[in-house]
Design a protein around this motif. Structure first.
Motif, PDB file in Angstrom:
ATOM      1  N   VAL A 182     -25.513 -27.476 -20.297  1.00 35.99           N
ATOM      2  CA  VAL A 182     -24.840 -28.714 -19.944  1.00 35.99           C
ATOM      3  C   VAL A 182     -24.143 -29.945 -20.756  1.00 35.99           C
ATOM      4  CG1 VAL A 182     -26.881 -29.661 -19.448  1.00 35.99           C
ATOM      5  CG2 VAL A 182     -24.632 -30.230 -17.523  1.00 35.99           C
ATOM      6  N   ASP A 183     -25.313 -30.033 -21.895  1.00 34.28           N
ATOM      7  CA  ASP A 183     -24.431 -30.594 -22.844  1.00 34.28           C
ATOM      8  C   ASP A 183     -23.185 -30.221 -23.875  1.00 34.28           C
ATOM      9  OD1 ASP A 183     -25.938 -29.578 -23.805  1.00 34.28           O
ATOM     10  OD2 ASP A 183     -27.430 -30.869 -24.991  1.00 34.28           O
ATOM     11  N   ALA A 184     -22.924 -28.639 -23.670  1.00 29.52           N
ATOM     12  CA  ALA A 184     -22.240 -28.052 -24.314  1.00 29.52           C
ATOM     13  C   ALA A 184     -21.092 -28.155 -24.097  1.00 29.52           C
ATOM     14  CB  ALA A 184     -22.955 -26.782 -25.152  1.00 29.52           C
ATOM     15  N   PHE A 185     -21.013 -27.979 -22.188  1.00 29.45           N
ATOM     16  CA  PHE A 185     -20.140 -28.134 -20.968  1.00 29.45           C
ATOM     17  C   PHE A 185     -19.108 -29.247 -21.535  1.00 29.45           C
ATOM     18  CE2 PHE A 185     -18.001 -28.867 -17.428  1.00 29.45           C
ATOM     19  CZ  PHE A 185     -17.227 -26.965 -17.141  1.00 29.45           C
ATOM     20  N   PHE A 186     -19.943 -30.572 -22.026  1.00 29.18           N
ATOM     21  CA  PHE A 186     -19.431 -31.600 -22.229  1.00 29.18           C
ATOM     22  C   PHE A 186     -19.468 -31.976 -23.512  1.00 29.18           C
ATOM     23  CE2 PHE A 186     -20.753 -31.557 -17.463  1.00 29.18           C
ATOM     24  CZ  PHE A 186     -20.402 -32.039 -17.164  1.00 29.18           C
ATOM     25  N   ASP A 187     -19.169 -31.107 -24.194  1.00 22.76           N
ATOM     26  CA  ASP A 187     -18.685 -31.358 -25.389  1.00 22.76           C
ATOM     27  C   ASP A 187     -20.257 -32.325 -26.536  1.00 22.76           C
ATOM     28  OD1 ASP A 187     -16.732 -29.855 -26.082  1.00 22.76           O
ATOM     29  OD2 ASP A 187     -15.558 -31.237 -24.731  1.00 22.76           O
ATOM     30  N   TYR A 188     -20.878 -32.645 -25.768  1.00 25.43           N
ATOM     31  CA  TYR A 188     -22.030 -33.619 -26.266  1.00 25.43           C
ATOM     32  C   TYR A 188     -21.848 -35.046 -25.942  1.00 25.43           C
ATOM     33  CZ  TYR A 188     -23.162 -28.986 -27.922  1.00 25.43           C
ATOM     34  OH  TYR A 188     -24.133 -27.363 -28.088  1.00 25.43           O
ATOM     35  N   THR A 244     -15.402 -30.506  -8.829  1.00 26.32           N
ATOM     36  CA  THR A 244     -15.619 -29.729  -7.806  1.00 26.32           C
ATOM     37  C   THR A 244     -15.128 -28.262  -7.893  1.00 26.32           C
ATOM     38  OG1 THR A 244     -13.475 -30.007  -6.961  1.00 26.32           O
ATOM     39  CG2 THR A 244     -14.920 -31.895  -5.897  1.00 26.32           C
ATOM     40  N   GLY A 245     -14.513 -28.226  -9.129  1.00 26.00           N
ATOM     41  CA  GLY A 245     -14.367 -26.580  -9.250  1.00 26.00           C
ATOM     42  C   GLY A 245     -15.252 -25.550 -10.796  1.00 26.00           C
ATOM     43  N   VAL A 246     -16.711 -26.256 -10.460  1.00 23.05           N
ATOM     44  CA  VAL A 246     -17.518 -25.452 -11.266  1.00 23.05           C
ATOM     45  C   VAL A 246     -19.192 -25.372 -10.410  1.00 23.05           C
ATOM     46  CG1 VAL A 246     -18.137 -25.509 -13.684  1.00 23.05           C
ATOM     47  CG2 VAL A 246     -16.575 -26.200 -13.296  1.00 23.05           C
ATOM     48  N   THR A 247     -19.476 -24.376 -10.769  1.00 26.32           N
ATOM     49  CA  THR A 247     -21.176 -25.428 -10.042  1.00 26.32           C
ATOM     50  C   THR A 247     -22.565 -24.916 -11.299  1.00 26.32           C
ATOM     51  OG1 THR A 247     -20.250 -24.074  -8.017  1.00 26.32           O
ATOM     52  CG2 THR A 247     -23.170 -23.604  -8.235  1.00 26.32           C
ATOM     53  N   PHE A 248     -23.117 -25.950 -11.266  1.00 22.67           N
ATOM     54  CA  PHE A 248     -23.810 -25.864 -12.230  1.00 22.67           C
ATOM     55  C   PHE A 248     -25.449 -25.062 -11.677  1.00 22.67           C
ATOM     56  CE2 PHE A 248     -20.331 -28.829 -14.254  1.00 22.67           C
ATOM     57  CZ  PHE A 248     -20.866 -28.210 -15.500  1.00 22.67           C
ATOM     58  N   VAL A 249     -25.635 -23.913 -13.028  1.00 23.18           N
ATOM     59  CA  VAL A 249     -26.949 -23.160 -12.059  1.00 23.18           C
ATOM     60  C   VAL A 249     -27.216 -22.862 -13.641  1.00 23.18           C
ATOM     61  CG1 VAL A 249     -26.218 -21.222 -11.219  1.00 23.18           C
ATOM     62  CG2 VAL A 249     -28.029 -21.645 -10.366  1.00 23.18           C
ATOM     63  N   GLY A 250     -29.204 -22.781 -13.221  1.00 27.60           N
ATOM     64  CA  GLY A 250     -30.208 -21.987 -13.885  1.00 27.60           C
ATOM     65  C   GLY A 250     -30.624 -23.112 -15.311  1.00 27.60           C
ATOM     66  N   ARG A 251     -31.509 -22.831 -16.126  1.00 21.82           N
ATOM     67  CA  ARG A 251     -32.014 -23.762 -16.905  1.00 21.82           C
ATOM     68  C   ARG A 251     -31.304 -24.742 -17.255  1.00 21.82           C
ATOM     69  NH1 ARG A 251     -36.185 -20.166 -20.604  1.00 21.82           N
ATOM     70  NH2 ARG A 251     -38.130 -19.435 -18.932  1.00 21.82           N
ATOM     71  N   LEU A 252     -30.974 -23.501 -18.361  1.00 20.60           N
ATOM     72  CA  LEU A 252     -29.661 -24.533 -19.094  1.00 20.60           C
ATOM     73  C   LEU A 252     -28.557 -26.275 -18.761  1.00 20.60           C
ATOM     74  CD1 LEU A 252     -29.163 -21.893 -22.367  1.00 20.60           C
ATOM     75  CD2 LEU A 252     -31.080 -23.916 -21.936  1.00 20.60           C
ATOM     76  N   ALA A 253     -28.803 -25.206 -17.635  1.00 17.16           N
ATOM     77  CA  ALA A 253     -27.304 -26.335 -16.824  1.00 17.16           C
ATOM     78  C   ALA A 253     -28.375 -27.239 -15.943  1.00 17.16           C
ATOM     79  CB  ALA A 253     -26.487 -25.035 -15.286  1.00 17.16           C
ATOM     80  N   LYS A 288     -29.507 -37.194 -16.939  1.00 20.06           N
ATOM     81  CA  LYS A 288     -28.933 -37.604 -15.152  1.00 20.06           C
ATOM     82  C   LYS A 288     -27.883 -37.764 -15.333  1.00 20.06           C
ATOM     83  CE  LYS A 288     -32.582 -39.306 -13.877  1.00 20.06           C
ATOM     84  NZ  LYS A 288     -33.935 -40.771 -12.981  1.00 20.06           N
ATOM     85  N   ARG A 289     -26.629 -38.696 -16.930  1.00 16.58           N
ATOM     86  CA  ARG A 289     -25.357 -38.976 -17.104  1.00 16.58           C
ATOM     87  C   ARG A 289     -25.167 -37.530 -16.859  1.00 16.58           C
ATOM     88  NH1 ARG A 289     -25.953 -42.935 -22.445  1.00 16.58           N
ATOM     89  NH2 ARG A 289     -23.258 -42.642 -21.967  1.00 16.58           N
ATOM     90  N   TYR A 290     -25.494 -36.464 -17.448  1.00 12.62           N
ATOM     91  CA  TYR A 290     -24.540 -34.973 -17.390  1.00 12.62           C
ATOM     92  C   TYR A 290     -24.528 -34.862 -16.112  1.00 12.62           C
ATOM     93  CZ  TYR A 290     -24.226 -34.540 -22.468  1.00 12.62           C
ATOM     94  OH  TYR A 290     -24.177 -34.856 -23.745  1.00 12.62           O
ATOM     95  N   GLU A 291     -26.056 -35.220 -15.606  1.00  5.77           N
ATOM     96  CA  GLU A 291     -25.857 -34.272 -14.538  1.00  5.77           C
ATOM     97  C   GLU A 291     -24.642 -35.092 -13.437  1.00  5.77           C
ATOM     98  OE1 GLU A 291     -29.853 -33.565 -10.532  1.00  5.77           O
ATOM     99  OE2 GLU A 291     -29.223 -35.879 -11.754  1.00  5.77           O
ATOM    100  N   ALA A 292     -24.747 -36.316 -13.504  1.00  3.53           N
ATOM    101  CA  ALA A 292     -23.499 -36.894 -12.742  1.00  3.53           C
ATOM    102  C   ALA A 292     -21.726 -36.871 -12.448  1.00  3.53           C
ATOM    103  CB  ALA A 292     -23.624 -38.808 -13.337  1.00  3.53           C
TER     104      ALA A 292
END
Length: 383
Positions: free
Chosen positions: A242-248, A338-347, A328-332
């Protein structure tokens, strides 16, 4: 492998072909007739559960042993659509004081370690006599010493945990050791789940069957960012970090990684059980022998040594309060999309067993299906 894309594109772009991505691809394609493109940076499907035959012809797990176990009938029944099973109950020994002793700690562990002849009732009294009183269990050290005392903690847990995490158990959340049971009987199985089995022909074959639907296209050796602007899709399912998705943007989420050292030996059996832990000696934490796990018959045998390290592929989220706050900051941020669903260990920055990832993916599918059906109801002719 890359397949031609229809002019109308895809309903779902799924990033990652491990358990989370593959389960969702299969459910969306077979249940909703959705068109799915699943993309993975690695040259294979299956994520960390991928298995293959090495040069000696032995079925191995390149990313370390993956032992399937679950208490969920729903998860087991779902996966049973794509594989037959070989019953297998994993056993682990720990190399301590010159002996190989059962882990989790049980009656035989205590008797053999201390030269005793206790009964189940007596070993319960033994644990009570050596346990340290802990007012509030906060750390991994607290969990263990409050159950089995300081000596067993030092012999079986402290060194292993320090190698695995690069931190003392007193610095780690209680969840790290809370999952390890202590037994007063002679049960030497590592897991006690209702369903314990290995895919008969391996995990990769199971994933191949899962992704065989004609609505699913697979693109390997590809970073999703390279293609997302060129291939039309309606919704993304993201299973990567998830951190990579948001470019850390808030900094890197801490993980522990592993180096895997594979060896083949010209003997039929290398060790007595599937895995032997080394809590106090050597740089590696454990050695696993694949033929125990797969049931394969072969004149040679292949093993893997696991050496924990700070850098490398992300395997284990480091369970500390400050890391949970960072997540929690990345989770928020993730929940606001709305266009992306995050699922799995890393996400979701959680350590899940394989069955837990499957369960999470099936639950996520239920939510996506509800949204899909709601959108279909609201749609007007010509949409």
């Amino acid at each position: 492998m890359t397949e031609p894309v229809t002019q109308s594109g895809f309903d779902y772009l799924i990033v990652g072909a491990g358990f989370a991505g593959s389960v969702l691809a299969e459910r969306l394609a077979s249940t909703l007739n959705a068109r799915v493109l699943i993309v993975d940076k690695r040259p294979h499907i299956g994520g960390n559960a991928y298995d293959c035959y090495d040069d000696a012809g032995i079925l191995i797990h390149p990313y370390g042993p993956h032992i399937f176990h679950t208490n969920s009938k729903d998860v087991f029944d779902y996966l049973s659509k794509f594989t037959r099973w070989r019953p297998y109950q994993h056993r682990v020994l720990a190399s301590v004081d010159g002996q190989e002793l059962p882990i989790p700690i049980n009656l035989d562990t205590v008797n053999r370690l201390y030269g005793l002849n206790l009964t189940s009732f007596q070993v319960e009294e033994f644990f009570a006599s050596v346990a340290e009183k802990v007012e509030q269990v906060r750390t991994s050290e607290d969990v263990v010493v409050s159950k089995v005392g300081r000596d067993l903690y030092n012999k079986f847990f402290r060194g292993y945990t320090r190698k695995q995490w690069g931190l003392d158990p007193s610095e780690l959340d209680a969840s790290v050791t809370a999952r390890v049971p202590t037994r007063t009987n002679r049960d030497d199985r590592y897991f006690a789940d209702t369903y314990q089995a290995m895919p008969l022909h391996g995990y990769t074959r199971m994933f191949e069957n899962m992704l065989a639907h004609p609505n699913i296209k697979v693109m390997l050796g590809t970073d999703y960012r390279e293609i997302m602007d060129f291939i039309p899709y309606r919704h993304m399912i993201y299973t990567g970090p998830v951190d990579a998705f948001f470019d850390y943007k808030y900094g890197k989420l801490p993980y522990r990684s592993l180096e895997f050292v594979h060896e083949t030996h010209p003997v039929e059996q290398f060790q007595a059980v599937g895995t032997v832990n080394y809590p106090n000696d050597y740089a590696y934490t454990r050695i696993s022998e694949f033929k125990h796990i797969t049931g394969q018959t072969h004149q040679h045998t292949s093993v893997v040594y696991e050496l924990p390290q700070a850098e490398g592929d992300p395997y284990y989220p480091v369970p500390r309060p400050e890391n949970a706050e960072l997540y929690k900051r990345y989770e928020a941020e993730a929940q606001a999309l709305t266009g992306v669903t995050f699922v799995g260990r890393l996400a979701t920055y959680r350590y899940y067993n394989m069955d837990q990832v499957v369960a999470q993916a099936l639950t996520t599918f239920g939510k996506l299906r509800a949204r899909h059906e709601s959108a279909a109801t609201e749609a007007t002719p010509g949409d």
